[in-house]
Design an enzyme around this catalytic site. Structure first.
Site, mmCIF file in Angstrom:
data_model
loop_
_atom_site.group_PDB
_atom_site.id
_atom_site.type_symbol
_atom_site.label_atom_id
_atom_site.label_comp_id
_atom_site.label_asym_id
_atom_site.label_seq_id
_atom_site.Cartn_x
_atom_site.Cartn_y
_atom_site.Cartn_z
ATOM 1 N N SER A 9 45.217 27.618 41.615
ATOM 2 C CA SER A 9 45.257 27.410 43.059
ATOM 3 C C SER A 9 45.549 28.725 43.757
ATOM 4 C CB SER A 9 46.340 26.387 43.413
ATOM 5 O OG SER A 9 46.637 26.513 44.792
ATOM 6 N N HIS A 34 40.517 27.087 42.750
ATOM 7 C CA HIS A 34 40.908 26.004 43.651
ATOM 8 C C HIS A 34 41.343 26.604 44.990
ATOM 9 C CE1 HIS A 34 42.443 21.929 44.478
ATOM 10 N NE2 HIS A 34 43.493 22.518 45.036
ATOM 11 N N ASP A 36 42.746 26.043 48.596
ATOM 12 C CA ASP A 36 43.490 25.091 49.423
ATOM 13 C C ASP A 36 43.335 25.432 50.896
ATOM 14 O OD1 ASP A 36 44.789 23.235 47.599
ATOM 15 O OD2 ASP A 36 45.843 24.990 46.816
ATOM 16 N N MET A 38 44.090 24.525 54.603
ATOM 17 C CA MET A 38 45.086 23.739 55.360
ATOM 18 C C MET A 38 45.032 24.112 56.834
ATOM 19 S SD MET A 38 48.410 23.996 52.914
ATOM 20 C CE MET A 38 48.297 23.789 51.140
ATOM 21 N N HIS A 67 39.523 22.290 48.406
ATOM 22 C CA HIS A 67 40.371 21.124 48.692
ATOM 23 C C HIS A 67 40.714 21.175 50.174
ATOM 24 C CE1 HIS A 67 44.634 19.243 47.879
ATOM 25 N NE2 HIS A 67 43.868 18.453 48.608
ATOM 26 N N MET A 69 42.447 20.125 53.273
ATOM 27 C CA MET A 69 43.608 19.404 53.820
ATOM 28 C C MET A 69 43.584 19.605 55.327
ATOM 29 S SD MET A 69 46.232 20.481 50.802
ATOM 30 C CE MET A 69 45.175 21.835 50.329
ATOM 31 N N MET A 139 46.691 13.790 43.869
ATOM 32 C CA MET A 139 47.786 14.693 44.214
ATOM 33 C C MET A 139 49.051 14.224 43.506
ATOM 34 S SD MET A 139 46.459 16.954 46.108
ATOM 35 C CE MET A 139 47.997 17.858 46.319
ATOM 36 N N ASP A 177 46.596 17.763 40.809
ATOM 37 C CA ASP A 177 47.026 18.926 41.599
ATOM 38 C C ASP A 177 48.461 18.757 42.086
ATOM 39 O OD1 ASP A 177 47.204 21.078 43.353
ATOM 40 O OD2 ASP A 177 45.703 20.328 44.771
#
Ligand code: DX5
Ligand code: ZN
Length: 217
Positions: A9, A34, A36, A38, A67, A69, A139, A177
């Site tokens: 990540s 990965h 992330d 956000m 991913h 979010m 998650m 994750d």
């Protein structure tokens, strides 16, 4: 059981030298990166977005596992696809009854689609959308920050989703994750996870190659 894939990540990377961090992960043996994303609304933290993914794409041929979010993720699917995402995963909690439609949109962009659920969301919400998934992401922490502790109750959910996928006969990757370390990765793999996301356990290790090898087992 299929082979184990390790997805470091990038949330735990040094963002000021992201290019070097990506090369470091390639050399350490990562299978996917990965990413992330956000927005400070869906989760109480802000990371990076479309341009960062596009710039990463120029630096690596590793699959980019994005991913999202963010709220209303369907609005950004096309942009992340154009930026070079290989997987786009979207939260049930962000999509509500638009989850199926969003997964279809991801696939229509030529990208592999994944549904994500938070630790307190029942696996039953995945039943209707499984045929639209190339990946399911469970998650094992509440999303927002790296370095949190693995929530033990998620292990049972891994087993439940493993069974759902196997019974479907479909080729769907099961990713986990949050809070994965060398100490608990064995449990997670035995329960049926095949893509292991790890942030702090990889980036915080003195020897990143050894850390990835140890997680792979
Ligand atoms: C949490 C992120 C995770 C996180 C994992 O919101 O989705 O990908 O970075 O980090 P660790 O492995 O440190 O829990
Ligand atoms: Zn993540």
């Amino acid at each position: 059981m299929s082979e184990i894939l390790i997805a470091p990540s990038l949330l735990s990377a040094d963002f000021a030298v992201m290019g070097e961090e990506i090369i470091s992960m390639e050399q350490a043996g990562a299978d996917l990166l990965h990413c992330d994303v956000m927005d400070g609304v869906f989760v109480p933290n802000i990371t990076f977005g479309i341009k960062m993914v596009a710039d990463m794409r120029k630096r690596t041929s590793l699959p980019l596992d994005c991913h999202l979010m963010i709220v209303e993720p369907w609005k950004y699917v096309e942009a992340f696809a154009k930026a070079g995402a290989d997987y786009i995963t979207v939260h049930h909690e962000a999509c509500g009854d638009r989850l199926g439609e969003t997964l279809q949109k991801i696939r229509a962009c030529g990208v592999k689609a994944g549904a994500v659920i938070n630790p307190d969301t029942p696996v039953s919400v995945l039943e209707g959308v499984l045929p639209l998934c190339d990946m399911v992401l469970l998650m094992s922490v509440f999303p927002g920050f790296g370095g949190q502790k693995y929530i033990e109750s998620v292990t049972e959910k891994i087993g439940q989703v493993r069974k759902m996928i196997d019974e479907s006969g479909r080729n769907i990757l099961l990713e986990i994750d949050g809070g994965i370390t060398v100490s608990n990765v064995g449990t997670v793999k035995s329960a049926g996870a095949e893509v292991i996301v790890a942030g702090s356990a990889v980036f915080g290790a003195p020897d990143r190659r050894a850390a990835i090898a140890a997680l792979r087992g």
